[in-house]
Design an enzyme around this catalytic site. Structure first.
Site, PDB file in Angstrom:
ATOM      1  N   HIS A 109      14.841 -35.931 -33.206  1.00 27.53           N
ATOM      2  CA  HIS A 109      15.791 -35.966 -32.086  1.00 27.53           C
ATOM      3  C   HIS A 109      16.127 -34.531 -31.675  1.00 27.53           C
ATOM      4  CE1 HIS A 109      18.670 -37.373 -29.333  1.00 27.53           C
ATOM      5  NE2 HIS A 109      19.615 -37.840 -30.122  1.00 27.53           N
ATOM      6  N   HIS A 127       7.381 -38.799 -25.047  1.00 28.63           N
ATOM      7  CA  HIS A 127       8.776 -39.181 -25.168  1.00 28.63           C
ATOM      8  C   HIS A 127       8.856 -40.684 -25.314  1.00 28.63           C
ATOM      9  CE1 HIS A 127      13.051 -39.715 -24.108  1.00 28.63           C
ATOM     10  NE2 HIS A 127      13.191 -38.484 -24.546  1.00 28.63           N
ATOM     11  N   ASP A 150      11.835 -30.470 -24.958  1.00 22.42           N
ATOM     12  CA  ASP A 150      11.857 -29.598 -26.130  1.00 22.42           C
ATOM     13  C   ASP A 150      10.804 -28.503 -26.058  1.00 22.42           C
ATOM     14  OD1 ASP A 150      13.845 -31.237 -27.486  1.00 22.42           O
ATOM     15  OD2 ASP A 150      12.251 -32.716 -27.660  1.00 22.42           O
TER      16      ASP A 150
END
Length: 503
Positions: free
Chosen positions: A300, A339, A395
């Site tokens: 996460h 994702h 990210d």
């Protein structure tokens, strides 16, 4: 599954239970069916196929591991369309907010539903910025940590500790409906609820900066008035002994934009945790601490840290093909791509890509950027990646910006948690304001374990045949002192003599 076409379209689902030949008409609303309607489908237990633990006569259950297709709340906060790569806060596209808004304005939008007027924003800004100080004893709590403690561990503990310094905000002390009473418009409950929102958003950067300064071995800074939300955060992190500290405007703006991008993302792992914990009506500080604990995980909030570690390991662009070959052989995991929700380009990564160039113009080009771009280009041409809808996610680029700005890798999850407090609070507030009250979350399970068994005395037990490594504790190594203790003789509290330590 058999699909049968009917001429007239109806907002319902017709289900035939082949066990009983009964037909059920289940209403469809907002393209969903109620799980409790599915529970109305019942049958008698069949001794040859059904276990007692299947609870067949109590109604059909929906088995959905990891919530792959289960809607747990009705929400008006954030909309995601994973197929088309859409992310909107209260209807506003994320790209628009990054270009035109600022973090505190977006925070107001997420929590209260509309962009604030000038007067509303002025009051909101002042309340947040005047709730930035923390109790001096909380600073003492930070000093009790080891020097090498992970900043996210410290931040999680700090939010939990804050609840102990606000007894007036604790439903266990003030009454369990302290916050849920706000749903009826109770002025006192609304005031207590909003005050905790001010406190948590205001103090989040102060707590985060304290975890950073603790790792650096530097004294804590006091919040500065007159700076922006992210400007004050950078001051708390970096100011040493100078006066009139001003962070670089490009870095301040970039961090503010990253905060907008990270503020909310629908019912993700940490937000689901916040709602799960919040459903017990516990205080909001415990709720936010639980969110931090969930965000801490490498799947996460820790993903941007993992993405940079992967790029560092790859090293240079010429090493990308060899690394990707291992990925396609499933020998390595590619971090920063793909994702759970997005099956297209992550809209947050698009917004961040432009930010990256602005930051690099000030800090210098990140040495890992060429490796990252080569990896992204290689992945875009890979049939393996395209088949799996693996595109760069948020990210991938945020980690590059954080590194260019000089943040240590283990601080990345903290930089995620500070703005995500806003999203958590928005969902928690929406939960507390539920007109029908707050029901405690209690998921079901499918029990596949042993049926009823009789207790067997210890002397009659035998080791399980075909036992595996999972059926008992594995041998655990201990420090060198345990060897010395094993050779010592001592008496325990009951006066029994031991010749071998069990430590």
């Amino acid at each position: 599954m058999v699909i049968v076409s009917k001429s007239a379209a109806q907002q319902s689902l017709t289900v035939v239970d082949n066990r009983t030949n009964k037909v059920y008409e289940i209403p469809i609303k907002n393209n969903s069916v109620l799980a409790t309607d599915i529970k109305k489908i019942k049958a008698q237990r069949q001794l040859d196929t059904d276990r007692e633990e299947d609870e067949t006569e109590q109604g059909l259950r929906v088995f959905d591991p990891a919530y792959m297709n289960t809607a747990v709340v009705q929400s008006k906060i954030t909309y995601i369309n994973g197929q088309d790569g859409i992310l909107r806060y209260r209807g506003y596209p994320i790209q628009e907010l990054v270009k035109k808004s600022n973090f505190l304005e977006t925070a107001f939008l997420l929590i209260y539903g509309e962009l604030p007027t000038k007067s509303q924003y002025s009051t909101w800004h002042d309340e947040i910025m005047h709730h930035t100080f923390i109790h001096s004893d909380i600073e003492g709590m930070f000093k009790s940590f080891r020097y090498d403690s992970h900043p996210m561990s410290m931040l999680t503990a700090a939010f939990s500790t804050m609840g102990a310094f606000a007894p007036e905000a604790n439903p266990s002390l003030r009454g369990q409906k302290l916050y849920s009473n706000a749903a009826s418009g109770n002025r006192e409950s609304l005031e207590v609820l909003d005050k905790q929102i001010f406190r948590i958003i205001g103090k989040a950067p102060t707590l985060a900066a304290a975890s950073y300064r603790m790792r650096q071995g530097r004294p804590f800074n006091r919040p500065a008035q007159g700076l922006s939300y992210t400007g004050n955060f950078l001051y708390l992190l970096d100011n040493l002994s100078g006066h009139q500290y001003q962070p670089h405007p490009v870095l301040e703006k970039a961090l503010d934009a990253l905060f907008i991008i990270h503020a909310d993302h629908e019912v993700n792992c940490s937000t689901a945790t916040v709602l799960q914990v919040g459903s017990s009506l516990v205080d909001p500080y415990s709720v936010i601490a639980a969110g931090c604990a969930a965000l801490y995980g490498p799947s996460h909030g820790g993903a941007s840290e993992s993405a940079i570690r992967m790029l560092i390991e790859i090293g240079s662009p010429e090493n990308v093909p060899a690394f990707m070959e291992k990925v396609e052989k499933r020998e390595r995991v590619l971090v920063g791509f793909g994702h759970r929700v997005y099956k297209n380009v992550d809209p947050r990564s698009t917004a961040i890509r432009a930010l990256a160039e602005e930051v690099f113009a000030v800090t210098g080009r990140n040495k890992l950027l060429d490796t990252a771009l080569t990896l992204a280009e290689y992945a875009s041409k890979s049939e393996f990646m395209r088949k799996r809808n693996l595109y760069p996610n948020v990210d991938f680029y945020s980690g590059l910006i954080y590194q260019a700005m000089g943040f240590p890798l283990d601080f990345y999850p903290v930089l995620f948690a500070v703005p995500r407090c806003v999203g958590w609070l928005a969902h928690w507030r929406q939960q507390m304001l539920s007109p029908g009250g707050v029901k405690i979350w209690r998921p079901r399970q499918l029990y596949l374990g042993e049926g009823e068994r009789e207790y067997v005395p210890a002397e009659q037990r035998k080791e399980k045949s075909e036992a595996t490594v999972f059926d008992a504790p594995v041998e655990v190594g201990h420090g060198a002192d345990s060897k010395r203790n094993a050779l010592a003789t001592y008496k325990d509290e009951s006066g029994n003599t031991w010749t071998k330590s069990k430590l």
